[in-house]
Scaffold this active site. Structure first.
Site, PDB file in Angstrom:
ATOM      1  N   SER A  76       0.820  -1.213   0.000  1.00  0.00           N
ATOM      2  CA  SER A  76       0.000   0.000   0.000  1.00  0.00           C
ATOM      3  C   SER A  76       0.854   1.262   0.000  1.00  0.00           C
ATOM      4  O   SER A  76       2.015   1.255   0.420  1.00  0.00           O
ATOM      5  CB  SER A  76      -0.906   0.018   1.229  1.00  0.00           C
TER       6      SER A  76
HETATM    7  N1  SAH Z   1      -1.008  -4.797   4.053  1.00  0.00           N
HETATM    8  C1  SAH Z   1      -0.313  -5.112   2.830  1.00  0.00           C
HETATM    9  C2  SAH Z   1      -1.156  -4.749   1.630  1.00  0.00           C
HETATM   10  C3  SAH Z   1      -1.249  -5.918   0.719  1.00  0.00           C
HETATM   11  S1  SAH Z   1      -2.453  -5.844  -0.553  1.00  0.00           S
HETATM   12  C4  SAH Z   1       1.063  -4.455   2.787  1.00  0.00           C
HETATM   13  O1  SAH Z   1       1.393  -3.685   3.674  1.00  0.00           O
HETATM   14  O2  SAH Z   1       1.824  -4.760   1.886  1.00  0.00           O
HETATM   15  C5  SAH Z   1      -3.703  -6.885   0.134  1.00  0.00           C
HETATM   16  C6  SAH Z   1      -3.334  -8.315   0.427  1.00  0.00           C
HETATM   17  O3  SAH Z   1      -4.519  -8.972   0.862  1.00  0.00           O
HETATM   18  C7  SAH Z   1      -2.814  -9.113  -0.754  1.00  0.00           C
HETATM   19  O4  SAH Z   1      -1.556  -9.643  -0.448  1.00  0.00           O
HETATM   20  C8  SAH Z   1      -3.852 -10.217  -0.924  1.00  0.00           C
HETATM   21  O5  SAH Z   1      -3.308 -11.441  -1.355  1.00  0.00           O
HETATM   22  C9  SAH Z   1      -4.431 -10.317   0.473  1.00  0.00           C
HETATM   23  N2  SAH Z   1      -5.755 -10.924   0.559  1.00  0.00           N
HETATM   24  C10 SAH Z   1      -6.788 -10.845  -0.317  1.00  0.00           C
HETATM   25  N3  SAH Z   1      -7.852 -11.539   0.125  1.00  0.00           N
HETATM   26  C11 SAH Z   1      -7.499 -12.075   1.329  1.00  0.00           C
HETATM   27  C12 SAH Z   1      -8.172 -12.900   2.278  1.00  0.00           C
HETATM   28  N4  SAH Z   1      -9.431 -13.328   2.097  1.00  0.00           N
HETATM   29  N5  SAH Z   1      -7.510 -13.257   3.395  1.00  0.00           N
HETATM   30  C13 SAH Z   1      -6.215 -12.848   3.604  1.00  0.00           C
HETATM   31  N6  SAH Z   1      -5.539 -12.075   2.727  1.00  0.00           N
HETATM   32  C14 SAH Z   1      -6.173 -11.687   1.605  1.00  0.00           C
END
Ligand code: SAH
Length: 228
Positions: A76
């Site tokens: 993000s």
């Molecule tokens: N907080 C992260 C942002 C990652 S983007 C950072 O600081 O980098 C969002 C993430 O959510 C992705 O890696 C995606 O694979 C994950 N995601 C999507 N659906 C999900 C679910 N149902 N349970 C857990 N993770 C999920």
């Protein structure tokens, strides 16, 4: 790393914080938070974002942008990380759940501020890489797990605060149930690819739940099936 290289990273992080602060002022009409909590900014200043990015992208680590981390996922934007963290009103004794570990960067920022972070990632290789990066950086208070975060983490519930870093079409009920009375939850709500609104959910002392729209955002979708 040479002292000079470390200095330049620190200078880049300082510039990144200045940009985050500017963006907070620019979006204050929507967010109602023109000035973010100094503890949150200090955590962003401290966490080495380049550790949570693919080596080829590390040079851009301190730009105030989202970046690809593989598997069609993103780390993000630092401003959004700061804003979502700020909205949770975290205290040092809090236990926090994060859904969507991704790169691990947001988990590291949370780990600077609270007692324990429980973080769930659905894409196994991402979750493993993030867990390694967090351990290498010394964040013993982060507990990573591979799985579908829609269901939360019932064994560790209830949580003082919950952060969802992927967009859902509606608020997952299990997460609301795993939030303590008086707790806060932030989540981007909206359809896949469409408009999404960062939403602050508050559960009052008597368990009544209210929602406030904070800011238009764009996140990857919350998925439901473990992908490999
Ligand atoms: N907080 C992260 C942002 C990652 S983007 C950072 O600081 O980098 C969002 C993430 O959510 C992705 O890696 C995606 O694979 C994950 N995601 C999507 N659906 C999900 C679910 N149902 N349970 C857990 N993770 C999920």
């Amino acid at each position: 790393m040479t002292a000079e290289a470390a200095d330049s990273l620190d200078a880049r992080r300082a510039r990144m914080i200045a940009e985050v602060e500017q963006m907070a002022r620019d979006t204050a009409q929507a967010t109602d938070r023109p000035v973010l909590d100094a503890r949150v900014l200090a955590a962003l200043r401290k966490v080495e974002r380049h550790r949570y990015m693919p080596a080829a992208r590390a040079a851009q680590a301190y730009e105030n942008h989202a970046q690809p981390i593989g598997h069609e996922q993103t780390i993000s934007q630092p401003f959004i990380v700061a804003l979502m963290t700020d909205l949770l009103n975290l205290q040092p004794d809090h236990r926090v759940l994060e859904v969507g570990t991704g790169s691990g960067y947001q988990a590291a920022v949370l780990a600077e501020l609270v007692r324990a972070v429980y973080t769930i990632e659905i894409v196994e290789p991402l979750g493993r890489t993030a867990a390694q990066a967090l351990l290498a950086a010394g964040y013993w208070n982060v507990h990573p797990r591979i799985g579908d975060g829609y269901a939360g983490w019932p064994e560790q519930a209830p949580f003082d605060a919950i952060m969802v870093t992927a967009a859902a079409p509606y608020l997952p009920q299990p997460l609301v149930e795993q939030l303590k009375p008086g707790g806060r939850l932030v989540i981007p709500l909206g359809e896949r690819g469409g408009a999404q609104v960062l939403t602050l959910v508050e559960k009052d002392a008597r368990g009544k739940v209210s929602q406030r729209r904070v800011l238009d955002v764009r996140f990857v979708p919350l998925t439901r099936k473990p992908a490999r």
